[in-house]
Every structure is written in structure tokens, then in C-alpha cells.
Enzyme design. Structure first.
Site, short mmCIF file in Angstrom:
data_model
loop_
_atom_site.label_atom_id
_atom_site.label_comp_id
_atom_site.label_asym_id
_atom_site.label_seq_id
_atom_site.Cartn_x
_atom_site.Cartn_y
_atom_site.Cartn_z
N ARG A 92 0.82 -1.22 0.00
CA ARG A 92 0.00 0.00 0.00
C ARG A 92 0.84 1.25 0.00
O ARG A 92 0.31 2.35 0.00
CB ARG A 92 -0.85 0.05 1.27
CG ARG A 92 -2.05 -0.77 1.13
CD ARG A 92 -2.96 -0.52 2.31
NE ARG A 92 -3.86 -1.63 2.33
CZ ARG A 92 -5.17 -1.53 2.28
NH1 ARG A 92 -5.75 -0.38 2.25
NH2 ARG A 92 -5.91 -2.60 2.26
N ARG A 172 -9.33 7.03 5.38
CA ARG A 172 -8.82 5.95 4.52
C ARG A 172 -8.49 6.49 3.13
O ARG A 172 -7.49 6.12 2.53
CB ARG A 172 -9.84 4.81 4.40
CG ARG A 172 -9.96 3.97 5.64
CD ARG A 172 -11.22 3.14 5.64
NE ARG A 172 -11.19 2.01 4.72
CZ ARG A 172 -12.27 1.33 4.36
NH1 ARG A 172 -13.47 1.65 4.84
NH2 ARG A 172 -12.17 0.30 3.54
P1 AP5 Z 1 -8.90 -3.61 3.60
O1 AP5 Z 1 -9.88 -4.54 4.15
O2 AP5 Z 1 -7.93 -4.09 2.59
O3 AP5 Z 1 -9.69 -2.34 3.08
P2 AP5 Z 1 -9.61 -1.54 1.73
O4 AP5 Z 1 -8.41 -1.62 0.92
O5 AP5 Z 1 -9.95 -0.16 2.18
O6 AP5 Z 1 -10.63 -2.29 0.89
P3 AP5 Z 1 -12.12 -2.72 1.12
O7 AP5 Z 1 -12.14 -4.09 1.67
O8 AP5 Z 1 -12.95 -1.72 1.88
O9 AP5 Z 1 -12.63 -2.60 -0.37
P4 AP5 Z 1 -12.25 -3.48 -1.64
O10 AP5 Z 1 -11.47 -2.68 -2.61
O11 AP5 Z 1 -11.73 -4.81 -1.26
O12 AP5 Z 1 -13.71 -3.59 -2.24
P5 AP5 Z 1 -14.80 -4.74 -2.02
O13 AP5 Z 1 -14.66 -5.77 -3.05
O14 AP5 Z 1 -14.79 -5.16 -0.59
O15 AP5 Z 1 -8.04 -2.95 4.77
C1 AP5 Z 1 -8.66 -2.46 5.93
C2 AP5 Z 1 -7.61 -1.84 6.84
O16 AP5 Z 1 -6.61 -2.83 7.19
C3 AP5 Z 1 -6.80 -0.68 6.26
O17 AP5 Z 1 -7.50 0.55 6.33
C4 AP5 Z 1 -5.55 -0.73 7.14
O18 AP5 Z 1 -5.79 -0.17 8.40
C5 AP5 Z 1 -5.33 -2.24 7.31
N1 AP5 Z 1 -4.44 -2.77 6.24
C6 AP5 Z 1 -4.77 -3.68 5.29
N2 AP5 Z 1 -3.71 -3.91 4.47
C7 AP5 Z 1 -2.70 -3.15 4.93
C8 AP5 Z 1 -1.36 -2.92 4.51
N3 AP5 Z 1 -0.84 -3.53 3.43
N4 AP5 Z 1 -0.61 -2.04 5.22
C9 AP5 Z 1 -1.09 -1.43 6.32
N5 AP5 Z 1 -2.35 -1.57 6.77
C10 AP5 Z 1 -3.16 -2.43 6.08
O19 AP5 Z 1 -16.13 -3.91 -2.35
C11 AP5 Z 1 -16.59 -2.87 -1.52
C12 AP5 Z 1 -18.12 -2.79 -1.62
O20 AP5 Z 1 -18.49 -2.42 -2.95
C13 AP5 Z 1 -18.83 -4.12 -1.35
O21 AP5 Z 1 -20.06 -3.84 -0.74
C14 AP5 Z 1 -19.04 -4.71 -2.76
O22 AP5 Z 1 -20.17 -5.54 -2.80
C15 AP5 Z 1 -19.24 -3.46 -3.59
N6 AP5 Z 1 -18.69 -3.56 -4.95
C16 AP5 Z 1 -17.51 -4.12 -5.32
N7 AP5 Z 1 -17.31 -3.98 -6.64
C17 AP5 Z 1 -18.38 -3.28 -7.11
C18 AP5 Z 1 -18.77 -2.83 -8.39
N8 AP5 Z 1 -17.98 -3.03 -9.46
N9 AP5 Z 1 -19.93 -2.14 -8.51
C19 AP5 Z 1 -20.73 -1.93 -7.44
N10 AP5 Z 1 -20.44 -2.36 -6.18
C20 AP5 Z 1 -19.26 -3.02 -6.02
#
Ligand code: AP5
Length: 229
Positions: A92, A172
Site C-alpha cells: 500500500r 482511509r
Molecule cells: P482492507 O480490508 O484491505 O480495506 P480496503 O483496501 O480499504 O478495501 P475494502 O475491503 O474496503 O474494499 P475493496 O477494494 O476490497 O472492495 P470490495 O470488493 O470489498 O483494509 C482495511 C484496513 O486494514 C486498512 O485501512 C488498514 O488499516 C489495514 N491494512 C490492510 N492492508 C494493509 C497494509 N498492506 N498495510 C497497512 N495496513 C493495512 O467492495 C466494496 C463494496 O463495494 C462491497 O459492498 C461490494 O459488494 C461493492 N462492490 C464491489 N465492486 C463493485 C462494483 N464493481 N460495482 C458496485 N459495487 C461493487
């Protein structure tokens, strides 16, 4: 795709890294790792790692690089040398990219950037709920469960992730802009980097990623699959 590749999914919070990663891992037989998911599991278990990570995650900041790198090291080691790995949420920032270089050895990287606008991801994340029992994900902005905030599949309570509240989302997204965007800019210079339009429905995003992967490696043939809209 070479069977020792490491596929990295990049993109802002809510880009769909988890959604696409799950499907890609299934169809390409990849070993998946979502660092966010592992950290949330550790927090639920109350382990030392989870306790350290929980408060940081709930305020939307990044957990220390060394902690997440250790999780990645273990997963790459478990995968063994001839099993491709899919990373969702790591690296990240630029220091984590350096750590990945050390951990991956000679394995080739494939870098996939899912580009989505800020207003779109805000709407997705503030509408996201998950079932406390079976983990099923709902999005109240797309479709509502049959009985309010109760899981259609198992009847348990649906709740919001602490870091999906709008105030935490703003942190975030700022962290993404400050830490991850410079990493994406550096990665975009590499020949194994490509970007897809993540503003589309999940199915269209999957098809775009599949065709780019197939173009990158002519030996890859990704079967047509259906994702929930
Ligand atoms: P993490 O869980 O990785 O959160 P994120 O990167 O913010 O990602 P999300 O899980 O919220 O979203 P996503 O991109 O995976 O989308 P998703 O498919 O879920 O990390 C959480 C925390 O952990 C960080 O803030 C940090 O504190 C820590 N962390 C993790 N990795 C780290 C690292 N390397 N270094 C340091 N700290 C770290 O989809 C989201 C929503 O949208 C769902 O409801 C889904 O159904 C919907 N959706 C998905 N695609 C679509 C689409 N095409 N159209 C419409 N809706 C959609």
C-alpha cells in the site's frame, strides 16, 4: 500466467479488490491473501497482532509495514515456489513495495490497478453491511435484504464495518492518496502493470481484468463466470 506469479490488486478503499480477488483466485487457482481480512480475523480472535491492529484500522490508518509484511511472508512461504499468489491490499506504499521485492525473490509481479472515482467508493462503502455469523456481504445502496438488517441466508444480524463510517472513510481515502497513489504511479512504469475501469458493474470489471491478463500472457485462458451485480 506463470505459476509462480504474484498478482497485486491495487485501488482505493471500496474499489472492488476483494470482490474481484475472490473470483480471480477461484478461476485461476491462486492462493489469495487479503491483508485487511487477516487483520480483522486477528482482531476478532483478540490475538496480540489483532489488538495492535484494531485501533489503527478503526481510525483508517495503515498498520505498521513490518506487521503486514510478516503476514505476506508467511502466505508466500505457505504457497510454495510453484503456486501463484494473489495479494489484495498489499503493498500500500513505497516501503511495502520494497519489502515485497525482498519477499518475492525471483517471482514475477502482475500489477492490476482498479480505478474508481471517490464519490462511487464512498457510496459503496457507506452502504456495505456484513453478516456477523456467515460473513455474507450486502450493499444497501444496491439491494436491500428481505427483512431489514437481517441476513437472508442465515438470519443473523447485519452490521457495518467500523471503518466504513463516512468519517473514517475520509481518513482511509486520504491515506490512499498520500501513500498508495505514489506507489501506483511508480508501478505504472512497469511493463506488467495495467489499469481497469472499476466504475462498472462487477461482471464488466472482471471481464476487463480477464482480457488484460490474457493479453499479457497468451497461455492464460480465463473461463466466463458470473459475478453478482
Ligand atoms: P482492507 O480490508 O484491505 O480495506 P480496503 O483496501 O480499504 O478495501 P475494502 O475491503 O474496503 O474494499 P475493496 O477494494 O476490497 O472492495 P470490495 O470488493 O470489498 O483494509 C482495511 C484496513 O486494514 C486498512 O485501512 C488498514 O488499516 C489495514 N491494512 C490492510 N492492508 C494493509 C497494509 N498492506 N498495510 C497497512 N495496513 C493495512 O467492495 C466494496 C463494496 O463495494 C462491497 O459492498 C461490494 O459488494 C461493492 N462492490 C464491489 N465492486 C463493485 C462494483 N464493481 N460495482 C458496485 N459495487 C461493487
Amino acid at each position: 500466467m506463470k505459476n509462480d506469479s504474484i498478482i497485486v490488486l491495487l485501488g482505493p478503499p471500496g474499489a472492488g479488490k476483494g470482490t474481484q480477488g475472490e473470483k480471480l483466485a477461484e478461476v485461476l487457482n491462486l492462493i489469495p491473501l487479503s491483508t485487511g481480512q487477516v487483520l480483522r480475523e486477528e482482531a476478532r480472535k483478540g490475538s496480540a497482532l489483532g489488538k495492535e491492529a484494531q485501533e489503527i484500522m478503526e481510525r483508517g490508518d495503515l498498520v505498521p509495514d513490518a506487521l503486514v509484511a510478516e503476514i505476506v511472508r508467511q502466505r508466500i512461504e505457505t504457497a510454495g515456489p510453484s503456486q501463484a499468489v494473489l495479494l489484495d491490499g498489499f503493498p500500500r506504499n513505497l516501503p511495502q513495495a520494497d519489502l515485497l521485492e525482498q519477499l518475492k525473490g525471483a517471482r514475477p509481479l502482475c500489477l492490476v490497478n482498479i480505478q474508481v472515482d471517490e464519490d462511487v467508493v464512498l457510496k459503496r462503502l457507506t452502504g456495505r453491511r456484513y453478516c456477523v455469523d456467515c460473513g455474507r456481504i450486502y450493499n444497501f445502496n444496491l439491494s436491500t435484504p428481505k427483512q431489514g438488517d437481517v441476513c437472508d441466508a442465515c438470519g443473523a444480524q447485519l452490521v457495518q464495518r467500523e471503518d466504513d463510517r463516512e468519517a473514517v472513510f475520509q481518513t482511509r481515502f486520504r491515506v490512499y492518496r498520500e501513500e498508495t497513489v505514489p506507489l501506483i504511479e511508480a508501478y505504472s512504469q512497469k511493463s506488467t502493470f495495467f489499469a481497469v475501469n472499476g466504475n462498472q458493474p462487477p461482471q464488466a470489471v472482471f471481464e476487463e481484468i480477464s482480457s488484460q491478463l490474457e493479453e499479457m500472457d497468451r497461455e492464460v485462458n480465463i473461463p466466463a463466470v458470473e459475478l453478482e451485480q
